[in-house]
Motif scaffolding. Structure first.
Motif, PDB file in Angstrom:
ATOM      1  N   TYR A  22       0.886  -1.421  -0.207  1.00 20.60           N
ATOM      2  CA  TYR A  22      -0.022  -0.061   0.198  1.00 20.60           C
ATOM      3  C   TYR A  22       0.926   1.185  -0.115  1.00 20.60           C
ATOM      4  O   TYR A  22       0.625   2.538  -0.818  1.00 20.60           O
ATOM      5  CB  TYR A  22      -1.019  -0.077   0.952  1.00 20.60           C
ATOM      6  N   PHE A  25       2.520   1.661  -3.126  1.00 19.29           N
ATOM      7  CA  PHE A  25       1.519   2.522  -4.176  1.00 19.29           C
ATOM      8  C   PHE A  25       1.660   3.905  -3.964  1.00 19.29           C
ATOM      9  O   PHE A  25       1.573   4.775  -4.919  1.00 19.29           O
ATOM     10  CB  PHE A  25       0.138   1.884  -3.984  1.00 19.29           C
ATOM     11  N   GLN A  26       1.316   4.238  -2.755  1.00 17.70           N
ATOM     12  CA  GLN A  26       1.294   5.598  -2.537  1.00 17.70           C
ATOM     13  C   GLN A  26       2.732   6.624  -2.810  1.00 17.70           C
ATOM     14  O   GLN A  26       2.570   7.732  -3.283  1.00 17.70           O
ATOM     15  CB  GLN A  26       1.320   6.000  -0.935  1.00 17.70           C
ATOM     16  N   LEU A  29       2.334   7.171  -6.402  1.00 23.28           N
ATOM     17  CA  LEU A  29       1.789   8.344  -6.849  1.00 23.28           C
ATOM     18  C   LEU A  29       2.620   9.582  -6.636  1.00 23.28           C
ATOM     19  O   LEU A  29       2.510  10.457  -7.172  1.00 23.28           O
ATOM     20  CB  LEU A  29       0.289   8.199  -6.005  1.00 23.28           C
ATOM     21  N   VAL A 225      -3.354   3.583 -10.697  1.00 24.11           N
ATOM     22  CA  VAL A 225      -4.752   3.725 -10.177  1.00 24.11           C
ATOM     23  C   VAL A 225      -5.580   2.467 -10.952  1.00 24.11           C
ATOM     24  O   VAL A 225      -6.552   2.148 -10.172  1.00 24.11           O
ATOM     25  CB  VAL A 225      -5.404   5.053 -10.253  1.00 24.11           C
ATOM     26  N   PHE A 227      -7.689   3.093 -13.269  1.00 25.28           N
ATOM     27  CA  PHE A 227      -9.044   3.524 -13.600  1.00 25.28           C
ATOM     28  C   PHE A 227      -8.824   5.103 -14.043  1.00 25.28           C
ATOM     29  O   PHE A 227      -8.232   5.777 -13.425  1.00 25.28           O
ATOM     30  CB  PHE A 227     -10.066   3.468 -12.336  1.00 25.28           C
ATOM     31  N   ALA A 229     -11.705   8.239 -15.059  1.00 29.71           N
ATOM     32  CA  ALA A 229     -13.270   8.761 -15.056  1.00 29.71           C
ATOM     33  C   ALA A 229     -13.264  10.212 -15.240  1.00 29.71           C
ATOM     34  O   ALA A 229     -12.398  10.651 -14.632  1.00 29.71           O
ATOM     35  CB  ALA A 229     -14.161   8.067 -13.874  1.00 29.71           C
ATOM     36  N   ASP A 231     -14.657  12.829 -14.087  1.00 31.23           N
ATOM     37  CA  ASP A 231     -14.890  13.439 -12.946  1.00 31.23           C
ATOM     38  C   ASP A 231     -13.576  13.613 -11.941  1.00 31.23           C
ATOM     39  O   ASP A 231     -13.629  14.304 -11.091  1.00 31.23           O
ATOM     40  CB  ASP A 231     -16.008  13.498 -12.147  1.00 31.23           C
ATOM     41  N   SER A 232     -13.005  12.626 -12.249  1.00 32.76           N
ATOM     42  CA  SER A 232     -11.476  12.536 -11.313  1.00 32.76           C
ATOM     43  C   SER A 232     -10.618  13.685 -11.712  1.00 32.76           C
ATOM     44  O   SER A 232      -9.481  13.839 -11.036  1.00 32.76           O
ATOM     45  CB  SER A 232     -10.622  11.285 -11.297  1.00 32.76           C
TER      46      SER A 232
ATOM     47  N   SER C  82     -13.583  11.190  -5.325  1.00 32.45           N
ATOM     48  CA  SER C  82     -12.523  10.937  -6.417  1.00 32.45           C
ATOM     49  C   SER C  82     -12.098   9.645  -6.589  1.00 32.45           C
ATOM     50  O   SER C  82     -11.586   9.198  -5.544  1.00 32.45           O
ATOM     51  CB  SER C  82     -11.396  12.038  -6.123  1.00 32.45           C
ATOM     52  N   PRO C  83     -12.098   9.003  -7.569  1.00 30.98           N
ATOM     53  CA  PRO C  83     -11.693   7.549  -7.726  1.00 30.98           C
ATOM     54  C   PRO C  83     -10.384   7.194  -7.235  1.00 30.98           C
ATOM     55  O   PRO C  83     -10.258   6.427  -6.657  1.00 30.98           O
ATOM     56  CB  PRO C  83     -12.154   7.010  -9.403  1.00 30.98           C
ATOM     57  N   PRO C  84      -9.323   8.125  -7.669  1.00 34.05           N
ATOM     58  CA  PRO C  84      -7.914   7.663  -7.253  1.00 34.05           C
ATOM     59  C   PRO C  84      -8.000   7.852  -5.749  1.00 34.05           C
ATOM     60  O   PRO C  84      -7.183   6.902  -5.377  1.00 34.05           O
ATOM     61  CB  PRO C  84      -7.333   8.659  -7.882  1.00 34.05           C
ATOM     62  N   ARG C  85      -8.515   8.669  -5.227  1.00 35.39           N
ATOM     63  CA  ARG C  85      -8.440   8.474  -3.612  1.00 35.39           C
ATOM     64  C   ARG C  85      -9.282   7.476  -3.139  1.00 35.39           C
ATOM     65  O   ARG C  85      -8.720   6.891  -2.012  1.00 35.39           O
ATOM     66  CB  ARG C  85      -9.205   9.716  -3.129  1.00 35.39           C
ATOM     67  N   VAL C  87      -9.327   4.586  -4.406  1.00 35.22           N
ATOM     68  CA  VAL C  87      -8.596   3.433  -4.591  1.00 35.22           C
ATOM     69  C   VAL C  87      -7.504   3.537  -3.370  1.00 35.22           C
ATOM     70  O   VAL C  87      -7.198   2.299  -3.027  1.00 35.22           O
ATOM     71  CB  VAL C  87      -7.838   3.483  -5.935  1.00 35.22           C
ATOM     72  N   GLU C  88      -7.068   4.822  -3.278  1.00 36.41           N
ATOM     73  CA  GLU C  88      -5.983   4.709  -2.097  1.00 36.41           C
ATOM     74  C   GLU C  88      -6.620   4.279  -0.776  1.00 36.41           C
ATOM     75  O   GLU C  88      -5.963   3.395  -0.195  1.00 36.41           O
ATOM     76  CB  GLU C  88      -5.537   6.014  -2.161  1.00 36.41           C
TER      77      GLU C  88
END
Lengths: 311, 289, 397
Positions: A22, A25-26, A29, A225, A227, A229, A231-232, C82-85, C87-88
């Motif tokens: 995890y 992953f962070q 980012l 991620v 994914f 979309a 609105d992200s 927010s989808p990336p968040r 996921v996190e």
């Protein structure tokens, strides 16, 4: 300076093996945001062109990667150069008319771009490609050549390699003639023109390169991620990028990294502090950072090391 | 034809919303040469204060003027406490502080008042004047915006205090030399802008319903309107607001459809700026080399 | 006789084996850890009250002794829609906080973003807070289950009603330009089938739009006599009021998300809301019909004690309470076998489970092929004071 960088690099390579997936992953980012912020910094920090719409280029890169991977089966690593090329061109094209706009007006134009992007992505005529409001789901790549890395770790190293490459490129670009030209245009654009610097070309190129960086970040972010979309990628993302470069340090390469840590981890910390009003805490952090370090974390670091060296 | 007229009038109504916030943005700009991204949230927050007062039993007009006063004080306090420490920082750092203010105000309001929409009363009678095209409140709100515009114009043009404020924004060094307390001029500017914002909020809330995200979408249009009209010209901002409102409505209904009207409206605005970089009524910026 | 003794001994030996405790991550003798993400900030922050009401509900459950003696540890994070968040936060909950399951994660894009992940990690993504249709797919995604009646079903029910009652309909639709709006619209279109062309006007809006007045004017200008209103509460109130003010009186279908008398119809104007038709499955606290209803009295007491900041007029708070009750039942059914596998098994074996904050006649049922707990709704019409149910309880079939 060099020793610090090498030390950081060693730490960066070791981390995925000692922290959880995890966290890896962070950290991936963080690297992604660092590339994006470096891009924005080239444009706004070094060249003085304010952009409130870089989220749009991030989205463009992300969707490039997603569409290529999902609709055309392109492998993830091949989407990065494509995203880079597309955003380079898009940024340059946007930069051309933006030449006529200064300061606030450019801010509005880029703001408009950032606001319009989700709408464009949702537009029903483009739905076949973009997946519309449902978005596109991507599969995370596994490590190649049978390396014993799990997908998170592999993606981290892949991103790290690209981050290094982009940072070295930027460092090279900015410490040479081009960097000086950009800064000259930012500080005294009339004098710069008088000195023979082709303002229009450099400014548009700055836009293009900046968009390219952010687009690469977007593509990597999409793969991480898994994914995308519409609105992200709203205006808030663009605003967060701006906050990142200011807090990290304008006109500074290391500032991009500091800023990336800020925008990735401070919202989480704010959430831990207050469930009821997390963004108020985030805002308080922003104000605190700006008060204590008006030139950003990079600026503060520079001051500290300079003071240490002085006597 | 009837549909077109209806859309135009509806556009004037929403345009009035944009115009009133644009006015507050121009106010801040004239006083400080900065665009305050938190203006919308400040307006929203002060409207909630008015709502609390009215809910506690205070009649409308006393609550209205009390809120304007409180908003003024809030603006001054924010300038002195929040903005003053970053005066010397780079412009973008100040922008970040504005953004932080925006986040803080929005978040705190949501926490205190929750996100359920609240009705906000209108001081105007509910008898329809223009038939079904324009509600009395929308008409009244437009009138109020124009009155505020006239008052501001008179203030800046004809009063010594207004002149002092403009001088302080344009040339702080020289203003100090002639004895103007530049610091207090800035605070005054913030206070006035906050007051104008409060009026905007109280006029807008009955139309769109009061909730913490009420001003979010309005800010972008107000920003565009202020720039299109000329960022240093209050009248330009108001005209810009009406223009943007009508443009958006007509585009959405007859030209491009709702899905793209935001994008297209913005493209048109940017197109205007490319042709007339200082907006329709702004003063052309002359930079001396 | 010997057989009986042997039988008894066998039973005695078998019993402890049956009562053996089995735990996956997040479950223990003392507690059950449940994870959740909700938009406590950002454009969808109005929905954040669902997370808060669920947290309050579990606090009450804990005060009452927990579930099978275990207290519920409800861990919820903000994802800002927010989808990336999302996921996190989902990864944090599963990999770092080690929760047993994810419950009521909110938002269609947010849940889409973690859909594959949850099923790969074999962690329940239970009772997701979205009305999208894709969560009822046990064959491909056995770890994901929805809860509320889905939007397309509701749209289809309205379509059926229109075809039955108004064959000369000219339909106008106002919809939010996102997955929620488009899902409802699809339901209506599918329900109309080859009569899809009855829809003569569609207008969309963005959440960032200040008003939908212009769209209402457009829709009236189309000459439609039926209006399907797919809007969230703020915009629903605006739409209802504006339609009335410009003198447009279509047959007005309002989507379930915005049916609250207190938070939508009252701001719009009760007299302007007469004749609205909607499909409901929960009781609305602001509806005078339930003023003395025992289940709602219980809910009011719960709100007063455990969520005093919560808005009593907000139907999301009844939603949170009801879905919390559903999970509590699932966990109760698990007994001492708190493995993720068993959680899904129990979630997929609810037979006619009744929560009294649901409308009368509506129950929760699931099966290994049926991952849709709530499928039934009933139409109701607003008479100026309260909603009046009519017709039968309908389900999607």
């Amino acid at each position: 300076m060099v020793t610090v960088t090498i030390l950081l690099l060693v730490v960066a390579c070791v981390l995925p093996f000692i922290v959880s997936n995890y966290r890896t992953f962070q950290l991936t980012l963080v690297l992604v945001y660092a590339i994006a912020l470096l891009g924005l910094n080239i444009l706004t920090g070094y060249n003085g062109q304010i952009s409130l719409g870089h989220g749009a280029f991030y989205a463009l890169g992300a969707y490039c990667a997603a569409i290529l991977m999902d609709r055309f089966g392109v492998p993830y690593w091949a989407t990065i150069p494509v995203a880079a090329a597309v955003c380079l061109v898009a940024g340059f094209l946007f930069g051309l008319p933006a030449l006529r706009l200064e300061g606030l007006y450019l801010a509005l134009a880029t703001f408009a771009l950032g606001v319009a992007m989700p709408q464009l992505l949702k537009y029903h005529l483009l739905e076949k490609w973009t997946g519309g409001v449902q978005g596109i789901v991507i599969v995370k790549p596994a490590a190649p050549f049978g390396l014993s890395l799990n997908p998170d770790q592999w993606l981290y190293f892949f991103t790290l390699a690209i981050t290094l490459l982009m940072f070295i490129l930027a460092w090279n670009l900015l410490r040479g003639r081009i960097g000086r030209a950009l800064i000259a245009i930012r500080d005294q654009h009339i004098a710069a023109e008088a000195m023979g610097i082709h303002n229009a070309l450099y400014k548009s190129l700055a836009f293009g390169v900046s968009a390219m960086y952010t687009g690469i970040a977007g593509a990597l972010g999409a793969v991480a991620v898994q994914f995308v979309a519409p609105d992200s990628f709203n205006i808030f993302l663009s605003i967060v990028f701006l906050v990142g470069i200011v807090v990290g340090g304008l006109a500074s390469i290391s500032g991009a990294l500091y800023g990336a840590f800020f925008i990735q981890f401070i919202p989480n910390i704010a959430d831990e502090i207050s469930k009821a009003a997390p963004w108020a805490i985030f805002g308080a952090f922003m104000i605190g950072f700006v008060y204590l370090m008006p030139t950003g974390v990079a600026g503060a670091v520079r001051l500290l090391t300079a003071r240490r060296r002085a006597p | 034809m009837d549909a077109l007229l209806h859309q135009i009038l509806a556009g004037l109504a929403t345009g009035g919303i944009y115009a009133s916030l644009a006015l507050a943005l121009v106010m801040i700009y004239q006083a400080t040469h900065l665009v305050n991204f938190a203006q919308g949230e400040m307006a929203m927050f002060t409207t909630y204060i008015a709502w609390s007062l009215i809910n506690a039993g205070v009649p409308y007009w006393p609550a209205f003027f009390l809120t304007i006063g409180l908003a003024f004080v809030l603006g001054v306090v924010i300038e002195r406490v929040v903005i003053r420490p970053v005066e010397r920082a780079p412009v973008l750092a100040v922008v970040v502080v504005f953004i932080a203010l925006l986040l803080i105000l929005n978040s705190i309001t949501g926490w205190i008042y929750s996100y359920t929409i609240k009705t906000f009363p209108s001081p105007f009678p509910s008898q329809p004047i223009f038939g079904r095209y324009l509600s009395p409140h929308e008409f009244g709100a437009i009138l109020v915006t124009l009155v505020v515009l006239a008052l501001l114009y008179a203030f800046f043009r004809f009063t010594p205090l207004g002149l002092a404020m403009r001088a302080a924004a344009q040339n702080p060094e020289s203003s100090r030399l002639v004895g103007i307390r530049v610091g207090w001029m800035l605070a005054l500017g913030w206070g006035l802008a906050a007051a104008v914002g409060a009026i905007a909020g109280m006029m807008v809330a009955p139309i769109v319903y009061l909730d913490p995200n009420m001003m979010g979408g309005v800010l972008l249009y107000a920003f565009a309107a202020a720039l299109v009209g000329g960022i240093d010209n209050p009248m330009g901002a108001v005209i810009g607001g009406f223009l943007v409102g009508v443009l958006e409505n007509v585009l959405g209904a007859f030209v491009i459809g709702n899905e793209l009207k935001l994008s297209v409206a913005l493209v048109i605005i940017i197109g205007v700026l490319l042709v007339k970089p200082s907006g329709f009524f702004g003063r052309v910026q002359v930079t001396r080399v | 006789m010997k057989a009986l003794i042997v039988g008894l001994i066998a039973a005695a030996l078998a019993a402890p084996a049956a009562a053996q405790k089995k735990y996956d991550a997040g479950a223990s003798d003392k507690e059950i850890k449940i994870g959740n993400t909700n938009p406590y900030s950002g454009p969808a922050s109005a929905y954040g009250t669902i997370g808060k009401s669920i947290a309050a509900y579990f606090k009450m459950v804990n005060d009452q002794g927990g579930i099978n003696g275990r207290r519920i540890n409800f861990v919820t994070y903000d994802d800002g829609y927010s989808p990336p968040r999302t996921v996190e936060m989902a990864r944090k909950l599963v990999e770092q906080d080690q929760v047993l399951l994810l419950f009521q994660t909110l938002g269609t894009p947010s849940n889409t973003a973690i859909h594959k992940y949850m099923n790969t990690m074999k962690v329940p993504q239970l009772h997701v807070a979205t009305g999208a249709t894709k969560w009822n797919d046990p064959k491909n995604f056995k770890w994901t289950m929805g809860w509320q009646p889905n939007y397309q079903t509701e749209g289809r029910i309205y379509a059926r009603h229109i075809l039955q009652t108004k064959p000369d309909a000219k339909i106008a639709v106002l919809y939010q330009n996102d997955d929620y709006g488009k899902d409802y619209l699809k339901g209506l279109e599918d329900g109309l089938g080859d009569k899809k062309s009855l829809i003569i006007a569609r207008a969309s809006y963005e959440v960032s739009d200040p008003t939908v007045d212009s769209q209402i004017v457009q829709l009236q200008a189309s000459g439609a006599n039926v209006f399907f209103n797919i809007t969230t509460p703020k915009f629903a109130a605006q739409a209802i009021r504006k339609a009335y003010d410009i003198g447009w009186k279509p047959v007005h279908y309002l989507n379930n998300v915005s049916l609250s008398v207190g938070s939508v119809l009252t701001p719009a104007g009760l007299e302007k809301s007469v004749g609205l038709i909607t499909a409901a499955y929960l009781k609305d606290n602001t509806d005078a019909r339930w003023a003395k209803d025992p289940a709602m009295e219980q809910w009011r007491a719960f709100m007063k004690k455990y969520y005093p900041d919560g808005d009593m007029a907000d139907s999301f708070n009844v939603y949170g309470y009801t879905v919390g009750t559903t999970l509590a039942q699932v966990l109760r059914q698990c007994g001492d076998d708190l493995t993720r596998e068993n959680v899904m098994r129990q979630a997929a074996s609810m037979k006619g489970f009744r929560v009294d904050t649901l409308l009368p006649g509506i129950t929760i049922s699931t099966g290994p092929e049926d991952y849709a707990p709530l499928e039934a709704v009933q139409l109701q019409r607003f008479n100026g004071k309260q909603w009046e149910l009519f017709g039968d309880v309908m389900s999607s079939h």
